[in-house]
Design an enzyme around this catalytic site. Structure first.
Site, PDB file in Angstrom:
ATOM      1  N   ARG A   1      -4.765  -8.352   0.372  1.00  0.00           N
ATOM      2  CA  ARG A   1      -4.106  -9.478  -0.301  1.00  0.00           C
ATOM      3  C   ARG A   1      -3.196 -10.269   0.629  1.00  0.00           C
ATOM      4  NH1 ARG A   1      -4.433  -5.119  -3.609  1.00  0.00           N
ATOM      5  NH2 ARG A   1      -5.337  -5.461  -5.679  1.00  0.00           N
TER       6      ARG A   1
ATOM      7  N   HIS B   1     -15.576  -1.592   4.725  1.00  0.00           N
ATOM      8  CA  HIS B   1     -15.078  -1.057   3.459  1.00  0.00           C
ATOM      9  C   HIS B   1     -15.958   0.085   2.925  1.00  0.00           C
ATOM     10  CE1 HIS B   1     -13.079  -1.159  -0.494  1.00  0.00           C
ATOM     11  NE2 HIS B   1     -12.187  -1.982   0.049  1.00  0.00           N
TER      12      HIS B   1
ATOM     13  N   ASP C   1      -3.979   3.760  -2.946  1.00  0.00           N
ATOM     14  CA  ASP C   1      -4.332   2.370  -2.677  1.00  0.00           C
ATOM     15  C   ASP C   1      -3.246   1.806  -1.764  1.00  0.00           C
ATOM     16  OD1 ASP C   1      -5.444  -0.149  -2.707  1.00  0.00           O
ATOM     17  OD2 ASP C   1      -4.781  -0.658  -4.725  1.00  0.00           O
TER      18      ASP C   1
ATOM     19  N   GLU D   1      -9.835   2.015   5.745  1.00  0.00           N
ATOM     20  CA  GLU D   1      -9.950   0.616   6.136  1.00  0.00           C
ATOM     21  C   GLU D   1      -9.085   0.355   7.362  1.00  0.00           C
ATOM     22  OE1 GLU D   1      -9.401  -1.987   2.681  1.00  0.00           O
ATOM     23  OE2 GLU D   1      -9.694  -0.196   1.442  1.00  0.00           O
TER      24      GLU D   1
END
Length: 327
Positions: A75, A172, A240, A296
């Site tokens: 983001r 990913h 996350d 990632e």
């Protein structure tokens, strides 16, 4: 060593192909030119990564499984990038924020060329034009998947832009070692992680992993973290979060009873995501929550609009390297 490819469809007036890499030890890797996607890693009859049921499924619904996600993975708060006295606005496609590059590189059909010699490899290239998804600069991307006889899959991404731009891509892939990620153990060389807010963005700088659910400095079952009472785990419904690597190799080691994955990268951080949203629905109806976990390799997201860390100067070469060793 062997390489081959098969056409399975068409999209955007281009052929969709599945490329197969095989080493002399019998390990097989399958790559899609849709999204420069790592589709399968087959070892001892097991798939080491989460995959959809058919290659055709990948372009039906965005899912990020194995894709090369860009121009930016993750983001950008309010979609804003401040450079000098200017603020560049990216499209808002995640509430009030920008995420995963908009219609990103994982949703485009790449050109490719397989090669077989001492290793089996495929080179994929993509031209992303100036202004696409609101990003400045004509960007040329080159991804290489290369399999050697030590069961190491080398992933390399190079890119160059003709204008000042921002760039923070990622592979990913969700790893599961033929099991469920929740039941695997993980050791990672990270002393700090980034707590996040309700929107999934950092909001208070780095924090020590010591004494928290994020401490994987010693081998620990992933499920113990996922089912902890930690407020950050509850906030994101699982892992996350970005982990800041301390520079010691390997970056991470994922283990099951039968297999092991060792991750080495030149990235400063790994974002771990445990597939918190998967629920056996949609095109990924063969996948459930916590079935796989990502590593990632990227620059960690920032709190505000100062994106200097991921700013790419005109004709500056970007290089991301990740090695996955399977045992």
């Amino acid at each position: 060593m062997k390489t081959n490819f098969e056409k399975y469809g068409r999209k955007d007036d281009k052929d969709l192909c599945e490329i197969t890499l095989e080493n002399d030890a019998g390990m097989t890797v399958k790559v899609l030119n849709y999204g420069a996607t790592l589709e399968k890693v087959l070892l001892d009859g097991k798939n080491m990564v989460l995959s959809l049921k058919t290659p055709e499924d990948y372009s039906k619904q965005r899912n990020f499984l194995g894709g090369t996600v860009g121009r930016i993975a993750g983001r950008v708060r309010r979609g804003q990038w401040k450079h000098g006295n200017e603020i560049h606005q990216l499209p808002l496609n995640d509430g009030e924020n920008h995420i995963h590059g908009g219609v990103g590189t994982d949703m485009q059909v790449w050109d490719f060329r397989p090669f077989c010699g001492k290793t089996a490899r495929v080179d994929l290239t993509l031209f992303d034009p100036d202004g696409h998804n609101g990003y400045p600069g004509n960007l040329r991307l080159h991804v290489r998947y290369e399999l050697d006889n030590d069961n190491i899959l080398h992933y390399r991404l190079d890119a160059t832009s003709d204008q000042l731009t921002i760039f923070n891509p990622v592979n990913h892939t969700y790893f599961n070692l033929g099991e469920r990620a929740e039941n695997l153990t993980l050791q990672m060389n990270a002393d700090y992680y980034l707590p996040v807010d309700q929107e999934g963005l950092p909001n208070r700088g780095i924090a020590e992993v010591a004494g928290t659910a994020f401490d994987f400095r010693k081998n620990k079952r992933i499920g113990d973290s996922l089912h902890s009472e930690d407020e950050q785990i509850k906030l994101r419904n699982g892992l996350d979060h970005p982990f800041i690597l301390n520079g010691n190799n390997p970056a991470a080691v994922l283990s099951s009873e039968d297999h092991k994955l060792t991750v080495i990268t030149n990235a400063p951080a790994l974002v771990l995501y445990a597939g918190n949203h998967f629920d056996h629905t949609g095109v990924a109806n063969n996948i459930g929550q916590y079935d796989g976990i990502t590593f990632e390799a990227q620059y960690p997201p920032t709190e505000g609009n100062d994106l200097g860390q991921i700013t790419l100067l005109p004709f500056e070469k970007f290089e991301r390297v990740v090695d996955w060793k399977f045992e």
